[in-house]
Design an enzyme around this catalytic site. Structure first.
Site, PDB file in Angstrom:
ATOM      1  N   HIS A  61     -36.332  26.449 -32.835  1.00 61.77           N
ATOM      2  CA  HIS A  61     -35.767  27.754 -33.163  1.00 61.77           C
ATOM      3  C   HIS A  61     -35.446  27.863 -34.649  1.00 61.77           C
ATOM      4  O   HIS A  61     -34.387  27.413 -35.087  1.00 61.77           O
ATOM      5  CB  HIS A  61     -34.501  27.970 -32.335  1.00 61.77           C
ATOM      6  CG  HIS A  61     -34.763  27.914 -30.856  1.00 61.77           C
ATOM      7  ND1 HIS A  61     -34.792  26.725 -30.156  1.00 61.77           N
ATOM      8  CD2 HIS A  61     -35.026  28.884 -29.965  1.00 61.77           C
ATOM      9  CE1 HIS A  61     -35.062  26.984 -28.879  1.00 61.77           C
ATOM     10  NE2 HIS A  61     -35.208  28.287 -28.736  1.00 61.77           N
ATOM     11  N   LEU A 102     -29.773  39.779 -33.788  1.00 66.07           N
ATOM     12  CA  LEU A 102     -31.047  39.668 -33.056  1.00 66.07           C
ATOM     13  C   LEU A 102     -30.904  38.683 -31.901  1.00 66.07           C
ATOM     14  O   LEU A 102     -30.099  37.753 -31.965  1.00 66.07           O
ATOM     15  CB  LEU A 102     -32.150  39.164 -33.993  1.00 66.07           C
ATOM     16  CG  LEU A 102     -32.889  40.195 -34.839  1.00 66.07           C
ATOM     17  CD1 LEU A 102     -33.805  39.493 -35.841  1.00 66.07           C
ATOM     18  CD2 LEU A 102     -33.700  41.168 -33.983  1.00 66.07           C
ATOM     19  N   SER A 113     -42.258  35.751 -23.026  1.00 62.17           N
ATOM     20  CA  SER A 113     -42.661  34.392 -22.655  1.00 62.17           C
ATOM     21  C   SER A 113     -42.944  34.243 -21.165  1.00 62.17           C
ATOM     22  O   SER A 113     -43.879  33.544 -20.773  1.00 62.17           O
ATOM     23  CB  SER A 113     -41.550  33.438 -23.100  1.00 62.17           C
ATOM     24  OG  SER A 113     -41.789  32.166 -22.637  1.00 62.17           O
ATOM     25  N   GLU A 151     -27.577  36.696 -16.215  1.00 63.08           N
ATOM     26  CA  GLU A 151     -28.340  36.442 -15.001  1.00 63.08           C
ATOM     27  C   GLU A 151     -27.548  36.733 -13.732  1.00 63.08           C
ATOM     28  O   GLU A 151     -28.117  37.181 -12.721  1.00 63.08           O
ATOM     29  CB  GLU A 151     -28.808  34.983 -14.976  1.00 63.08           C
ATOM     30  CG  GLU A 151     -29.780  34.597 -16.102  1.00 63.08           C
ATOM     31  CD  GLU A 151     -29.109  34.226 -17.419  1.00 63.08           C
ATOM     32  OE1 GLU A 151     -27.853  34.270 -17.489  1.00 63.08           O
ATOM     33  OE2 GLU A 151     -29.820  33.895 -18.389  1.00 63.08           O
ATOM     34  N   HIS A 189     -41.351  28.910 -15.959  1.00 60.43           N
ATOM     35  CA  HIS A 189     -41.237  27.628 -16.665  1.00 60.43           C
ATOM     36  C   HIS A 189     -40.668  26.547 -15.745  1.00 60.43           C
ATOM     37  O   HIS A 189     -39.852  25.710 -16.152  1.00 60.43           O
ATOM     38  CB  HIS A 189     -40.341  27.754 -17.908  1.00 60.43           C
ATOM     39  CG  HIS A 189     -40.729  28.835 -18.875  1.00 60.43           C
ATOM     40  ND1 HIS A 189     -41.860  29.602 -18.743  1.00 60.43           N
ATOM     41  CD2 HIS A 189     -40.129  29.276 -20.006  1.00 60.43           C
ATOM     42  CE1 HIS A 189     -41.944  30.467 -19.746  1.00 60.43           C
ATOM     43  NE2 HIS A 189     -40.917  30.290 -20.528  1.00 60.43           N
TER      44      HIS A 189
HETATM   45  C1  LIG Z   1     -28.204  31.009 -19.484  1.00 62.65           C
HETATM   46  C2  LIG Z   1     -29.351  31.127 -20.434  1.00 62.65           C
HETATM   47  N1  LIG Z   1     -30.173  32.178 -20.317  1.00 62.65           N
HETATM   48  C3  LIG Z   1     -31.242  32.286 -21.154  1.00 62.65           C
HETATM   49  C4  LIG Z   1     -31.481  31.347 -22.106  1.00 62.65           C
HETATM   50  C5  LIG Z   1     -32.694  31.455 -23.014  1.00 62.65           C
HETATM   51  N2  LIG Z   1     -32.292  31.795 -24.395  1.00 62.65           N
HETATM   52  C6  LIG Z   1     -32.213  30.872 -25.367  1.00 62.65           C
HETATM   53  S1  LIG Z   1     -31.718  31.487 -26.822  1.00 62.65           S
HETATM   54  C7  LIG Z   1     -31.615  33.041 -26.194  1.00 62.65           C
HETATM   55  C8  LIG Z   1     -31.193  34.186 -27.082  1.00 62.65           C
HETATM   56  C9  LIG Z   1     -29.874  33.948 -27.695  1.00 62.65           C
HETATM   57  O1  LIG Z   1     -29.518  34.982 -28.547  1.00 62.65           O
HETATM   58  P1  LIG Z   1     -28.306  34.803 -29.532  1.00 62.65           P
HETATM   59  O2  LIG Z   1     -27.123  34.319 -28.796  1.00 62.65           O
HETATM   60  O3  LIG Z   1     -28.123  36.071 -30.286  1.00 62.65           O
HETATM   61  O4  LIG Z   1     -28.767  33.612 -30.472  1.00 62.65           O
HETATM   62  P2  LIG Z   1     -29.544  33.686 -31.863  1.00 62.65           P
HETATM   63  O5  LIG Z   1     -30.227  35.003 -31.931  1.00 62.65           O
HETATM   64  O6  LIG Z   1     -28.521  33.568 -32.920  1.00 62.65           O
HETATM   65  O7  LIG Z   1     -30.486  32.530 -31.862  1.00 62.65           O
HETATM   66  C10 LIG Z   1     -31.968  33.051 -24.841  1.00 62.65           C
HETATM   67  C11 LIG Z   1     -32.007  34.234 -23.978  1.00 62.65           C
HETATM   68  C12 LIG Z   1     -30.592  30.260 -22.174  1.00 62.65           C
HETATM   69  N3  LIG Z   1     -30.763  29.269 -23.043  1.00 62.65           N
HETATM   70  N4  LIG Z   1     -29.525  30.189 -21.350  1.00 62.65           N
END
Ligand SMILES: Cc1ncc(C[n+]2csc(CCOP(=O)(O)OP(=O)(O)O)c2C)c(N)n1
Length: 686
Positions: A42, A192, A361, A385, A436
């Site tokens: 990331h 974002l 994805s 969720e 996944h």
């Molecule tokens: C419970 C859960 N749902 C979905 C995800 C997949 N996921 C990883 S990062 C993300 C987005 C996060 O957004 P944000 O908190 O704004 O982080 P940033 O944009 O700063 O990376 C998602 C949906 C996850 N890791 N955990």
């Protein structure tokens, strides 16, 4: 205070604001090199949080790199676990671990997992990756601090998209209620998330007012102004009789022009050219030993591959996918079949799809791609969720056909009670996609690898469970479940490209297994096999049965090939794509006909193995008939970061492992037959 010797209290290193700025910039450079070496991860969020990481680890938090478990240290919880590289760099720059080791990010057996694991790396406080849980853990640590009358502080780093998780607000309420002034929340407000702007995906604003109303002190800062960052952290650390949250306005991808404010850079890594460009923009050319870091990563990877190779059972020749002149196979991700079906069937006005911030994805976005007329039936729910699951039940109650999906572990575990009570108990027509599934998410690591979801889904009354074996079967299964099947239903598919072993003509009947038989070696793998409905298959006197579902079906087929070529064994492969309702008849017939039954699953052993065993042992016509059984699957352990195909080897679920186990079971069958013959029994066992 910051970095200190916990025995003497001596400050080991203190950084000025200018020095912190310099360190943060350097950390950004190391971050991009590590991400480039890993090939996944990331970039966006690790860059937006880096100034805060530098300020916390190098100046504000009290800790001792030589004594990571020092009882009086400040604790830093990364609720936003996907920003693990920033955490690792904070530790490395503070002296907890070598900087060059961060280049081992996301590699098999590495301490630098895709999401942080506190049992692998000293200095990491807790294991995270499933968003929304860190603040609750931090509340627990803060409560323990109060109970122990300790003075240390707990910092918890969160994302702004992450604020959509309901659990955040339960924790916020608890912290406010107990006036946890030893707790500091930090929100990386880069605006974002994965699916786009937070305000469009699911607005969380006004965050300041929300936290204030929960009894928190709120500080809003520019998260890239080092002076402001340090002042806010120090003020929050001093405490004020209640918890403090620092809402830091940041830029996703900060420091690299082509990454800044671009949602696509959330889960993307730079290639070599992009890395060089980024380092130039950061003014870091020649300041980071890039080649040395890559060499370190390569050397480590070579050792991983040696270890994996040593683990693999060996046969007379190499049977690995596409490694021979013949038996060629095409590979595509099974998840694409899900999207294809939604695109094809989405005109039905009852179909409503939920977005859970991972839409591209898992391909659920195909539902509305190039189809503006469907937009009103695409409902973005954010990273929430649990609520989405119950909302889907509500839509189903009103006659809609709701569909939602996310990583299988968040689609079937995080929201398990909602699936149980809102969906299954009410027997509602909801389609849940566990995307996944298995080890497919590879380098993301254990928190993202769903290896237990099928236990939960198969254990729920009224639930129906399908695990298709390739992209084509995923499309057919989705077609059927979406429009023809009424009731709660769970479909599990993989992220990685897996072999295509079915075609348009291959039968798919919900609840009915297919038999797959190797007929000959051929140019193409798929053509070497014949597939029929099990009900149309007569006993061919096969030596053994392998029962599998999902991407383990191609592995079972490859095992059948190995067993035929190396040992002359004939294998009946059962594609048990529907796990619930179970095709008990097919299992019983296989046990009776072959007397050796081996299950193969990309899951903790038991989602396939135990129902199959139960079907055999509870069948009256088999009472007293010896059936030799074995099980291939994950053996009661959590996952690890690594490439998906490496994990298939590491977890011992490859065709080679299936074949080796089959040979062992066949040895038992033969020796038992020998014993019976020598005792004068007439047996028909081969
Ligand atoms: C419970 C859960 N749902 C979905 C995800 C997949 N996921 C990883 S990062 C993300 C987005 C996060 O957004 P944000 O908190 O704004 O982080 P940033 O944009 O700063 O990376 C998602 C949906 C996850 N890791 N955990």
């Amino acid at each position: 205070m910051s970095i200190q010797n916990s025995t003497t209290g001596e400050v080991l290193r203190s950084y000025s604001i200018d020095e912190l700025k310099e360190q943060a910039n350097l950390m950004r450079g190391y971050d991009l090199v590590a991400l480039c070496a890993a090939g996944s991860g990331h970039a966006g969020g690790t860059l937006s949080i880096m100034d805060i990481a530098a300020a916390l680890y190098l100046r504000v938090a009290d800790h001792d790199p030589k004594n990571p478990n020092w009882a009086d240290r400040d604790r830093i919880v990364w609720s936003t676990g996907h920003k693990a590289p920033s955490l690792y760099l904070g530790l490395a720059f503070a002296g907890f671990c070598p900087k060059e080791d961060v280049a081992l990010l996301r590699k098999l057996y590495s301490s630098y997992q895709g999401h942080p694991h506190w049992l692998k790396l000293p200095g990491v406080e807790v294991s995270t990756g499933s968003l929304g849980q860190g603040l609750s853990i931090a509340v627990g640590i803060a409560l323990a601090g109060k109970l122990n009358q300790k003075n240390h502080r707990v910092f918890c780093i969160m994302g702004d998209g992450e604020q959509q998780e309901g659990q955040i607000w339960e924790a916020a309420m608890e912290a406010g209620h107990y006036k946890l002034d030893n707790l500091v929340g930090i929100v990386d407000r880069n605006r974002l998330q994965i699916d786009g702007w937070v305000k469009d995906v699911m607005n969380v604003e006004p965050l300041e007012e929300k936290y204030r109303s929960f009894g928190w002190e709120v500080l809003t800062i520019n998260g890239h102004d080092m002076k402001e960052v340090v002042e806010a952290l120090e003020k929050a650390k001093a405490g004020c009789g209640k918890p403090t949250v620092i809402i830091a306005d940041t830029v996703k991808g900060k420091g690299v022009s082509f990454m800044e404010n671009i949602a696509g850079w959330h889960g993307k890594t730079p290639n070599l050219e992009e890395l060089n460009k980024s380092l130039k923009e950061l003014g870091l050319e020649g300041q980071i030993p890039v080649e040395q870091l890559f060499a370190h990563a390569r050397q480590y990877q070579a050792e991983v591959e040696r270890k994996l190779d040593a683990k693999m059972p060996k046969f007379h020749r190499n049977y690995w996918w596409n490694s021979t002149e013949n038996m060629k196979v095409q590979m595509k991700p099974t998840r694409l079949g899900f999207g294809q079906s939604l695109a094809a069937n989405g005109d039905d006005p009852r179909v409503v799809c939920f977005g859970l911030d991972i839409s591209g994805s898992i391909t659920i976005s195909e539902f509305y791609a190039n189809k503006p007329e469907r937009k009103s039936r695409w409902i973005s729910m954010g990273i929430a969720e649990q609520s989405a699951t119950s909302a889907a039940a509500g839509l189903a109650k009103e006659g809609k056909l709701p569909v939602f999906g996310t990583y299988a572990t968040f689609a079937a575990a995080r929201n398990l009670d909602q699936i149980r009570t809102s969906v299954c108990y009410g027997n509602f027509n909801v389609l849940i996609a566990g995307a996944h599934g298995g080890v497919s998410v590879g380098p993301d690591g254990a928190t993202h690898q769903a290896l237990e979801d099928l236990f939960a889904m198969c254990g729920l009354p009224n639930m129906n469970v399908v695990v298709p074996c390739d992209i084509v079967e995923t499309r057919k299964a989705t077609d059927y479940l979406l429009l023809k099947h009424v009731g709660p239903k769970y479909i599990r598919f993989a992220r990685e490209a897996t072999p295509i072993v079915t075609d348009e003509k291959t039968p798919f009947v919900f609840g009915k297994a297919n038999v797959i038989r190797l007929r000959r070696e051929g140019t193409n793998f798929i053509e070497a096999f014949e597939t029929k409905l099990e009900s149309e298959h007569g006993d061919e006197g096969e030596d053994l049965t392998i029962i599998a579902c999902g991407p383990m079906v191609p592995e079972a087929m490859r095992a059948a090939w190995i067993l035929k070529q190396d040992f002359g064994y004939e294998t009946r492969v059962l594609n048990l794509h529907t796990l619930k309702p179970l095709d008990t008849g097919a299992i019983v017939r296989a046990a009776r006909d072959t007397s050796v039954v081996l299950t193969a699953e990309e899951h903790q052993i038991g989602a396939v193995a135990w129902p199959v065993s139960s079907a055999i042992t509870q069948e009256p016509s088999l009472y007293g008939t010896p059936v030799i059984t074995g099980a291939i699957g994950v053996k009661d352990r959590f996952g690890d970061s690594g490439a998906p195909w490496e994990l298939i080897k590491e977890f011992e679920v490859s065709a080679e492992h299936i074949a080796a186990k089959a040979v062992e079971l066949m040895g038992v069958k033969k020796s038992r037959a020998g014993e019976l013959v020598s005792e004068g029994h007439l047996v028909g066992t081969k």
